[in-house]
Design a protein around this motif. Structure first.
Motif, PDB file in Angstrom:
ATOM      1  N   MET A   1       0.856  -1.179   0.000  1.00 31.58           N
ATOM      2  CA  MET A   1       0.000   0.000   0.000  1.00 31.58           C
ATOM      3  C   MET A   1       0.901   1.241   0.000  1.00 31.58           C
ATOM      4  SD  MET A   1      -2.763   1.322   2.884  1.00 31.58           S
ATOM      5  CE  MET A   1      -3.563  -0.235   2.982  1.00 31.58           C
ATOM      6  N   ASP A   2       0.731   2.089  -0.973  1.00 31.40           N
ATOM      7  CA  ASP A   2       1.482   3.331  -1.088  1.00 31.40           C
ATOM      8  C   ASP A   2       0.955   4.323  -0.041  1.00 31.40           C
ATOM      9  OD1 ASP A   2       2.980   5.481  -1.934  1.00 31.40           O
ATOM     10  OD2 ASP A   2       1.766   5.860  -3.720  1.00 31.40           O
ATOM     11  N   ILE A   3       1.862   4.892   0.759  1.00 32.45           N
ATOM     12  CA  ILE A   3       1.437   5.780   1.858  1.00 32.45           C
ATOM     13  C   ILE A   3       0.782   7.052   1.322  1.00 32.45           C
ATOM     14  CG2 ILE A   3       3.654   6.950   2.155  1.00 32.45           C
ATOM     15  CD1 ILE A   3       1.351   5.811   4.985  1.00 32.45           C
ATOM     16  N   GLN A   4       1.284   7.583   0.202  1.00 36.52           N
ATOM     17  CA  GLN A   4       0.671   8.790  -0.384  1.00 36.52           C
ATOM     18  C   GLN A   4      -0.747   8.490  -0.858  1.00 36.52           C
ATOM     19  OE1 GLN A   4       3.513   9.789  -3.415  1.00 36.52           O
ATOM     20  NE2 GLN A   4       4.483  11.333  -2.104  1.00 36.52           N
ATOM     21  N   GLU A   5      -0.918   7.318  -1.441  1.00 37.90           N
ATOM     22  CA  GLU A   5      -2.249   6.904  -1.899  1.00 37.90           C
ATOM     23  C   GLU A   5      -3.194   6.761  -0.708  1.00 37.90           C
ATOM     24  OE1 GLU A   5      -4.310   3.095  -4.165  1.00 37.90           O
ATOM     25  OE2 GLU A   5      -2.183   3.033  -3.671  1.00 37.90           O
ATOM     26  N   GLN A   6      -2.701   6.147   0.356  1.00 38.69           N
ATOM     27  CA  GLN A   6      -3.518   5.958   1.559  1.00 38.69           C
ATOM     28  C   GLN A   6      -3.918   7.302   2.165  1.00 38.69           C
ATOM     29  OE1 GLN A   6      -1.728   3.434   4.559  1.00 38.69           O
ATOM     30  NE2 GLN A   6      -2.825   4.506   6.170  1.00 38.69           N
ATOM     31  N   ILE A   7      -2.985   8.231   2.246  1.00 41.58           N
ATOM     32  CA  ILE A   7      -3.277   9.551   2.810  1.00 41.58           C
ATOM     33  C   ILE A   7      -4.301  10.280   1.944  1.00 41.58           C
ATOM     34  CG2 ILE A   7      -2.293  11.836   3.258  1.00 41.58           C
ATOM     35  CD1 ILE A   7       0.279  10.351   4.151  1.00 41.58           C
TER      36      ILE A   7
END
Length: 138
Positions: free
Chosen positions: A1-7
């Protein structure tokens, strides 16, 4: 899971739910500690995450020299369009008004259900989930 995508997803969810991002993040962090899942499987938020994730990955793979007109991906993977079509194609009782259907499917209250309908350009007091006007660009 990409952290930027999650944020980005969680900020969108916070704005859509009319709550503070930090508060939502704390709740999701706590849920992840307890259950091992950030978004419970089969929950509306998990379903929204799957759509968001697919759109994010498709957008990352998009050709940079695309024409100025909207591409198929921009139209069909736009989160607003996905929300409209997911609500449009979900079964509902014939007696349910659109705002009730939207609030039931997205697990929010009646006020937010009405706002979702207005956001998507659907008449909240109708029984047919069809756009009656251009959706707002908010």
């Amino acid at each position: 899971m990409d952290i930027q995508e999650q944020i980005a997803f969680e900020k969108f969810q916070a704005k859509d739910s009319n709550c503070d991002y930090e508060e939502l993040k704390q709740r999701l962090d706590h849920l992840e500690k307890l259950s091992g899942h950030r978004y419970l499987p089969m929950s509306p938020r998990h379903e929204a995450w799957l759509v968001w994730d697919a759109a994010w990955k498709a957008k990352a793979q998009a050709v940079p020299d695309a024409p100025i007109n909207k591409t198929w991906d921009e139209i069909h993977l736009d989160p607003k369009e996905r929300l409209y079509w997911s609500l449009r194609t979900t079964k509902k009782r014939k007696s349910d008004l659109n705002w009730h259907h939207a609030s039931h499917q997205t697990c929010v209250g009646s006020t937010h259900g009405r706002k979702i309908c207005e956001y998507l350009g659907v008449d909240p007091d109708s029984k047919d989930f069809i756009r009656t006007q251009e959706p707002t660009n908010d």
